[in-house]
Design a protein around this motif. Sequence first.
Motif, PDB file in Angstrom:
ATOM      1  N   LEU A   1      32.171 -39.158  -9.250  1.00 19.37           N
ATOM      2  CA  LEU A   1      32.796 -37.972  -8.684  1.00 19.37           C
ATOM      3  C   LEU A   1      33.533 -38.295  -7.383  1.00 19.37           C
ATOM      4  O   LEU A   1      34.624 -37.771  -7.120  1.00 19.37           O
ATOM      5  CB  LEU A   1      31.746 -36.883  -8.427  1.00 19.37           C
ATOM      6  N   ASP A   2      32.926 -39.166  -6.569  1.00 17.63           N
ATOM      7  CA  ASP A   2      33.566 -39.553  -5.310  1.00 17.63           C
ATOM      8  C   ASP A   2      34.908 -40.235  -5.567  1.00 17.63           C
ATOM      9  O   ASP A   2      35.905 -39.952  -4.876  1.00 17.63           O
ATOM     10  CB  ASP A   2      32.655 -40.499  -4.519  1.00 17.63           C
ATOM     11  N   LYS A   3      34.955 -41.115  -6.545  1.00 18.47           N
ATOM     12  CA  LYS A   3      36.199 -41.821  -6.859  1.00 18.47           C
ATOM     13  C   LYS A   3      37.274 -40.866  -7.366  1.00 18.47           C
ATOM     14  O   LYS A   3      38.468 -41.069  -7.149  1.00 18.47           O
ATOM     15  CB  LYS A   3      35.932 -42.909  -7.891  1.00 18.47           C
ATOM     16  N   MET A   4      36.829 -39.800  -8.051  1.00 17.52           N
ATOM     17  CA  MET A   4      37.771 -38.799  -8.559  1.00 17.52           C
ATOM     18  C   MET A   4      38.207 -37.822  -7.474  1.00 17.52           C
ATOM     19  O   MET A   4      39.184 -37.092  -7.640  1.00 17.52           O
ATOM     20  CB  MET A   4      37.128 -37.993  -9.700  1.00 17.52           C
ATOM     21  N   GLY A   5      37.457 -37.784  -6.378  1.00 21.62           N
ATOM     22  CA  GLY A   5      37.729 -36.795  -5.341  1.00 21.62           C
ATOM     23  C   GLY A   5      37.174 -35.429  -5.668  1.00 21.62           C
ATOM     24  O   GLY A   5      37.621 -34.416  -5.113  1.00 21.62           O
ATOM     25  N   MET A   6      36.185 -35.385  -6.568  1.00 21.32           N
ATOM     26  CA  MET A   6      35.587 -34.113  -6.974  1.00 21.32           C
ATOM     27  C   MET A   6      34.479 -33.733  -5.982  1.00 21.32           C
ATOM     28  O   MET A   6      33.511 -34.479  -5.792  1.00 21.32           O
ATOM     29  CB  MET A   6      35.024 -34.217  -8.391  1.00 21.32           C
ATOM     30  N   LYS A   7      34.598 -32.580  -5.345  1.00 19.96           N
ATOM     31  CA  LYS A   7      33.680 -32.167  -4.298  1.00 19.96           C
ATOM     32  C   LYS A   7      32.379 -31.609  -4.876  1.00 19.96           C
ATOM     33  O   LYS A   7      32.379 -30.929  -5.893  1.00 19.96           O
ATOM     34  CB  LYS A   7      34.334 -31.108  -3.402  1.00 19.96           C
ATOM     35  N   TYR A   8      31.290 -31.908  -4.187  1.00 20.07           N
ATOM     36  CA  TYR A   8      29.972 -31.402  -4.582  1.00 20.07           C
ATOM     37  C   TYR A   8      29.088 -31.365  -3.343  1.00 20.07           C
ATOM     38  O   TYR A   8      29.394 -31.990  -2.314  1.00 20.07           O
ATOM     39  CB  TYR A   8      29.342 -32.292  -5.659  1.00 20.07           C
ATOM     40  N   GLU A   9      27.988 -30.642  -3.441  1.00 17.54           N
ATOM     41  CA  GLU A   9      26.939 -30.679  -2.422  1.00 17.54           C
ATOM     42  C   GLU A   9      25.734 -31.394  -3.010  1.00 17.54           C
ATOM     43  O   GLU A   9      25.410 -31.215  -4.185  1.00 17.54           O
ATOM     44  CB  GLU A   9      26.559 -29.271  -1.977  1.00 17.54           C
ATOM     45  N   TYR A  10      25.073 -32.178  -2.173  1.00 17.28           N
ATOM     46  CA  TYR A  10      23.978 -33.012  -2.665  1.00 17.28           C
ATOM     47  C   TYR A  10      22.714 -32.745  -1.858  1.00 17.28           C
ATOM     48  O   TYR A  10      22.736 -32.725  -0.618  1.00 17.28           O
ATOM     49  CB  TYR A  10      24.370 -34.481  -2.556  1.00 17.28           C
ATOM     50  N   VAL A  11      21.609 -32.532  -2.569  1.00 20.14           N
ATOM     51  CA  VAL A  11      20.301 -32.324  -1.959  1.00 20.14           C
ATOM     52  C   VAL A  11      19.347 -33.383  -2.499  1.00 20.14           C
ATOM     53  O   VAL A  11      19.214 -33.540  -3.718  1.00 20.14           O
ATOM     54  CB  VAL A  11      19.755 -30.919  -2.271  1.00 20.14           C
ATOM     55  N   GLU A  12      18.699 -34.105  -1.606  1.00 25.74           N
ATOM     56  CA  GLU A  12      17.727 -35.125  -2.005  1.00 25.74           C
ATOM     57  C   GLU A  12      16.368 -34.733  -1.436  1.00 25.74           C
ATOM     58  O   GLU A  12      16.223 -34.522  -0.242  1.00 25.74           O
ATOM     59  CB  GLU A  12      18.162 -36.495  -1.472  1.00 25.74           C
ATOM     60  N   SER A  13      15.390 -34.627  -2.300  1.00 27.84           N
ATOM     61  CA  SER A  13      14.064 -34.178  -1.888  1.00 27.84           C
ATOM     62  C   SER A  13      13.045 -35.289  -2.093  1.00 27.84           C
ATOM     63  O   SER A  13      13.335 -36.322  -2.692  1.00 27.84           O
ATOM     64  CB  SER A  13      13.658 -32.945  -2.699  1.00 27.84           C
ATOM     65  N   GLU A  14      11.846 -35.055  -1.619  1.00 28.82           N
ATOM     66  CA  GLU A  14      10.732 -35.952  -1.920  1.00 28.82           C
ATOM     67  C   GLU A  14      10.283 -35.718  -3.353  1.00 28.82           C
ATOM     68  O   GLU A  14      10.628 -34.722  -3.988  1.00 28.82           O
ATOM     69  CB  GLU A  14       9.566 -35.694  -0.958  1.00 28.82           C
ATOM     70  N   GLY A  15       9.496 -36.631  -3.886  1.00 27.08           N
ATOM     71  CA  GLY A  15       8.902 -36.429  -5.200  1.00 27.08           C
ATOM     72  C   GLY A  15       9.828 -36.808  -6.337  1.00 27.08           C
ATOM     73  O   GLY A  15      10.918 -37.347  -6.135  1.00 27.08           O
ATOM     74  N   GLY A  16       9.355 -36.510  -7.546  1.00 30.05           N
ATOM     75  CA  GLY A  16      10.047 -36.971  -8.735  1.00 30.05           C
ATOM     76  C   GLY A  16      10.460 -35.857  -9.674  1.00 30.05           C
ATOM     77  O   GLY A  16      10.928 -34.806  -9.258  1.00 30.05           O
ATOM     78  N   HIS A  17      10.237 -36.106 -10.954  1.00 30.54           N
ATOM     79  CA  HIS A  17      10.737 -35.261 -12.045  1.00 30.54           C
ATOM     80  C   HIS A  17       9.697 -34.190 -12.357  1.00 30.54           C
ATOM     81  O   HIS A  17       8.982 -34.256 -13.367  1.00 30.54           O
ATOM     82  CB  HIS A  17      10.976 -36.169 -13.254  1.00 30.54           C
ATOM     83  N   THR A  18       9.599 -33.182 -11.468  1.00 30.85           N
ATOM     84  CA  THR A  18       8.491 -32.234 -11.564  1.00 30.85           C
ATOM     85  C   THR A  18       8.952 -30.808 -11.332  1.00 30.85           C
ATOM     86  O   THR A  18       9.944 -30.543 -10.648  1.00 30.85           O
ATOM     87  CB  THR A  18       7.413 -32.559 -10.505  1.00 30.85           C
ATOM     88  N   TRP A  19       8.171 -29.873 -11.877  1.00 34.42           N
ATOM     89  CA  TRP A  19       8.430 -28.458 -11.652  1.00 34.42           C
ATOM     90  C   TRP A  19       8.294 -28.094 -10.189  1.00 34.42           C
ATOM     91  O   TRP A  19       8.898 -27.118  -9.722  1.00 34.42           O
ATOM     92  CB  TRP A  19       7.494 -27.603 -12.505  1.00 34.42           C
ATOM     93  N   ARG A  20       7.497 -28.838  -9.453  1.00 33.89           N
ATOM     94  CA  ARG A  20       7.379 -28.569  -8.014  1.00 33.89           C
ATOM     95  C   ARG A  20       8.755 -28.630  -7.357  1.00 33.89           C
ATOM     96  O   ARG A  20       9.086 -27.808  -6.494  1.00 33.89           O
ATOM     97  CB  ARG A  20       6.424 -29.570  -7.368  1.00 33.89           C
ATOM     98  N   ASN A  21       9.568 -29.601  -7.744  1.00 32.64           N
ATOM     99  CA  ASN A  21      10.932 -29.691  -7.217  1.00 32.64           C
ATOM    100  C   ASN A  21      11.840 -28.624  -7.798  1.00 32.64           C
ATOM    101  O   ASN A  21      12.649 -28.011  -7.089  1.00 32.64           O
ATOM    102  CB  ASN A  21      11.513 -31.081  -7.502  1.00 32.64           C
ATOM    103  N   TRP A  22      11.760 -28.381  -9.097  1.00 34.94           N
ATOM    104  CA  TRP A  22      12.727 -27.497  -9.754  1.00 34.94           C
ATOM    105  C   TRP A  22      12.595 -26.052  -9.306  1.00 34.94           C
ATOM    106  O   TRP A  22      13.590 -25.335  -9.192  1.00 34.94           O
ATOM    107  CB  TRP A  22      12.602 -27.641 -11.275  1.00 34.94           C
ATOM    108  N   ARG A  23      11.368 -25.620  -9.025  1.00 34.19           N
ATOM    109  CA  ARG A  23      11.201 -24.271  -8.479  1.00 34.19           C
ATOM    110  C   ARG A  23      11.890 -24.145  -7.116  1.00 34.19           C
ATOM    111  O   ARG A  23      12.529 -23.138  -6.810  1.00 34.19           O
ATOM    112  CB  ARG A  23       9.710 -23.920  -8.363  1.00 34.19           C
ATOM    113  N   VAL A  24      11.736 -25.184  -6.297  1.00 36.71           N
ATOM    114  CA  VAL A  24      12.374 -25.173  -4.980  1.00 36.71           C
ATOM    115  C   VAL A  24      13.894 -25.210  -5.124  1.00 36.71           C
ATOM    116  O   VAL A  24      14.617 -24.504  -4.409  1.00 36.71           O
ATOM    117  CB  VAL A  24      11.873 -26.357  -4.128  1.00 36.71           C
TER     118      VAL A  24
END
Length: 397
Positions: free
Chosen positions: A363-386
Amino acid sequence: MRKNTLLLLILCLFGFSANAQEALFRAQQIVSPEIHSDNSVTFRLFAPNATAVQITGDFLATEKIETPMGQMDGPGKTNLKKVENGVWEFKTNPLGPELYNYSFIVDGMPSTDPSNPFLIRDVASVTNIFIIGGGHADLFKTNDIPHGTVARRWYDSPGLGMDRRITVYTPPGYENSTQKYPVLYLLHGAGGDEEAWVSLGRTAQILDNLIHQGKAKPMIVVMPNGNVIQDAAPGEGSMGFYKPQFMVPKTMDGTYESTFMDIVKFVESNYRVHANKANRAIAGLSMGGYHTMHISRFYPNTFDYIGLYSAAIMPREDATGKVYNDIEGTLKTQMQNGYKLYWIAIGKTDFLYKANVEYRDMLDKMGMKYEYVESEGGHTWRNWRVYLSQFAPRLFQ
């Protein structure tokens, strides 16, 4: 002789009945889980004949487990201690605010907690749940505020040749108003179905609370079933009762994406909605993030808000659906058409982290804009609810 035998039999039956009633009474008096004032939690299980009892839950240190999608973080395990009267017990350290799940393992066999009637199903696993309140976890509670409605509806899918079940959340006051609302299409991951987001994800509670707090606009949330061979969740459709599978046939082969507008047409024909791009959002977790990414670029002028939660990204080499043709070209068209928010979130230890880094590089090479959020933890519902509680307030502003 016959009278003595009859008397002995009566005494034996009385003794058995008394012991059974005592065991039942003892089990009913157990409190588990017991949440203490410092937010530590005690778990108890009445298992007088067991030789070993463990508890597994997402409040314990994670362990690596092998899954069909690779190595992932799983809940840890620890031992309960036998205390008295056949009761086993374990007390945690103080826990932070969260919705937690757990189950017992009795002599190697998984078991739910008979003292806790509150359960959720994730694919084919059933676990108990409890909430430690405070902070973000208060969004997961059913509070004394106005509530929306959760309905299970059936819609006709000409593309799949069947009627299918869908879960729809309408915000507080929908039934008594005449106004039109925006729509969030919220997609589940592999092994899930139209029940996943509303049960595991606490969608209704999160939206009720955010809307009441004025942090999110009132919206309709549509939660479809992404498994195209099913008309409904296991046990809810024409296939009857059967064990849910993690990856069913035709998973992520392009069929769901190419027929997705059947869902949009049903919603826009049956609910009071603003039927335009500015009032449509789509988001999903894991496989649902994959579907979100491909649906939003395949229909590149349909959604103004796109959310990828721990998303699987690129199709398998054997995926031949027309949806997967010219991925970069359709992304460029989506970018040129414009959108208001392209939101990507993932945990630092998620097994899909590298795939998301590579996607963001593209996306960066294409110039396509996005917002990025990086959290602790892994592939879990704890993250997805947040992620849902962070994404929803950004919509339709």
